[in-house]
Design an enzyme around this catalytic site. Sequence first.
Site, short mmCIF file in Angstrom:
data_model
loop_
_atom_site.label_atom_id
_atom_site.label_comp_id
_atom_site.label_asym_id
_atom_site.label_seq_id
_atom_site.Cartn_x
_atom_site.Cartn_y
_atom_site.Cartn_z
N ASP A 155 -15.80 21.24 -9.46
CA ASP A 155 -15.78 19.85 -9.04
C ASP A 155 -16.71 19.65 -7.84
O ASP A 155 -17.38 20.57 -7.40
CB ASP A 155 -14.33 19.47 -8.71
CG ASP A 155 -14.07 17.98 -8.74
OD1 ASP A 155 -14.95 17.23 -9.22
OD2 ASP A 155 -13.00 17.56 -8.29
N HIS A 156 -16.71 18.45 -7.30
CA HIS A 156 -17.60 18.01 -6.22
C HIS A 156 -18.20 19.12 -5.36
O HIS A 156 -17.50 19.84 -4.67
CB HIS A 156 -16.82 17.08 -5.27
CG HIS A 156 -16.45 15.78 -5.90
ND1 HIS A 156 -17.22 14.65 -5.82
CD2 HIS A 156 -15.37 15.44 -6.63
CE1 HIS A 156 -16.64 13.67 -6.47
NE2 HIS A 156 -15.51 14.13 -6.98
N GLU A 179 -12.69 13.43 -0.39
CA GLU A 179 -12.29 14.64 -1.12
C GLU A 179 -13.10 15.81 -0.58
O GLU A 179 -14.33 15.79 -0.59
CB GLU A 179 -12.51 14.50 -2.62
CG GLU A 179 -12.07 15.75 -3.39
CD GLU A 179 -12.02 15.54 -4.89
OE1 GLU A 179 -11.34 16.33 -5.57
OE2 GLU A 179 -12.65 14.60 -5.39
N HIS A 201 -11.17 8.05 -4.46
CA HIS A 201 -10.33 9.25 -4.47
C HIS A 201 -9.01 8.97 -3.75
O HIS A 201 -8.97 8.22 -2.78
CB HIS A 201 -11.04 10.42 -3.78
CG HIS A 201 -12.22 10.93 -4.54
ND1 HIS A 201 -13.45 11.10 -3.96
CD2 HIS A 201 -12.36 11.29 -5.83
CE1 HIS A 201 -14.30 11.56 -4.86
NE2 HIS A 201 -13.66 11.69 -6.00
N HIS A 253 -14.12 9.20 -12.03
CA HIS A 253 -13.64 9.85 -10.81
C HIS A 253 -12.60 8.95 -10.15
O HIS A 253 -12.57 7.75 -10.36
CB HIS A 253 -14.79 10.10 -9.84
CG HIS A 253 -15.58 11.32 -10.17
ND1 HIS A 253 -16.23 12.07 -9.22
CD2 HIS A 253 -15.83 11.93 -11.34
CE1 HIS A 253 -16.85 13.09 -9.80
NE2 HIS A 253 -16.63 13.02 -11.09
N ASN A 312 -11.09 12.70 -13.98
CA ASN A 312 -10.55 13.60 -12.97
C ASN A 312 -9.17 13.14 -12.52
O ASN A 312 -8.98 11.97 -12.19
CB ASN A 312 -11.48 13.65 -11.75
CG ASN A 312 -12.79 14.34 -12.05
OD1 ASN A 312 -13.09 14.66 -13.20
ND2 ASN A 312 -13.57 14.59 -11.03
#
Length: 340
Positions: free
Chosen positions: A95-96, A169, A212, A249, A271
């Site tokens: 992920d990110h 995040e 997020h 997201h 996600n």
Amino acid sequence: MPIATPEIYNEMLDRAKAGKFAYPAINVTSSQTLHAALCGLAEAESDGIIQISTGGAEFLGGQYKKDMVTGAVALAEFAHVVADKYPITVALHTDHCPKDKLDAYVRPLLKVSQERVSAGRNPLFQSHMWDGSAETLDENLAIAKELLAEAVKAKIILEMEITPTGGEEDGVSHEINDSLYTTVEDAFRTVEAVGLGENGRYLLAASFGNVHGVYKPGNVVLRPSILKELQEAVAKKYGQPSPFDFVFHGGSGSSLEEINEALEHGVVKMNIDTDLQYAFTRPVADHMFRNYDGVLKVDGEVGNKKTYDPRVWGRAAESGMAARVVVAAENLRSAGNKRK
């Protein structure tokens, strides 16, 4: 083969797009959360995506060294072994990853998979994410182009985020404002930089107000119709119908109506992290409150090993998270759609 090969992963994404469903992309930080994710997907008869963020990988690497590559590789290798016991197919994803962590995370992991592919094996991960949303779009896309070329060598799909997702995040944060919406011009520039698949397949995290974390109703305004605008504008200019494989997201807390609309416009991956963290932790809190005099040595007593044994409350945590994974699969229409 429960861990998807590159060919199977491509087929999974094609099926999702054609069937207008998406795979739950579940962040894991331990063997327990991995099993919870696999169990929930199996119960839902859904394939899915297991992903590890930079913070998750650092945690998995152990507090002594906090090495992200070690943590990611270790859990991926573990997943290749234990996933074999589940009747579903999953892809492994990171992920990110922002610019300042590329050299300590994604680039080394790409090398690991390139070496495996050169030796006639499948890559360790099936996709990696580059989060350039904090950079200018020009720099973001220049790095994406370089990473896509490296990903192709490893038979890996690249995910890229071209415009910001709100909230925070793993240390990457953006304000909740009007910049959280990708424009048609952003989409055109993306195609000019990385193509439409001829230079390697990619997943696109376009922004339509995503944030997020979880926020109270009214604080976040999602506009999934933006995804339709991007698909139609690029299709008209380049003659390729529904050109993008979109990622949703900041999916935790989204309404079913918003999810359904996004699925209609090409979202193949969503996600889910915050909701699952709570679903994992809530049964633990319940256990501790109800059994405080057993998990603690209160008033000079010795406690009760049957209540503070990590396996006891750990099972409850896994079950809670697995149940929420089932709900996610149902919401994303992937439930019952596992590979035959």
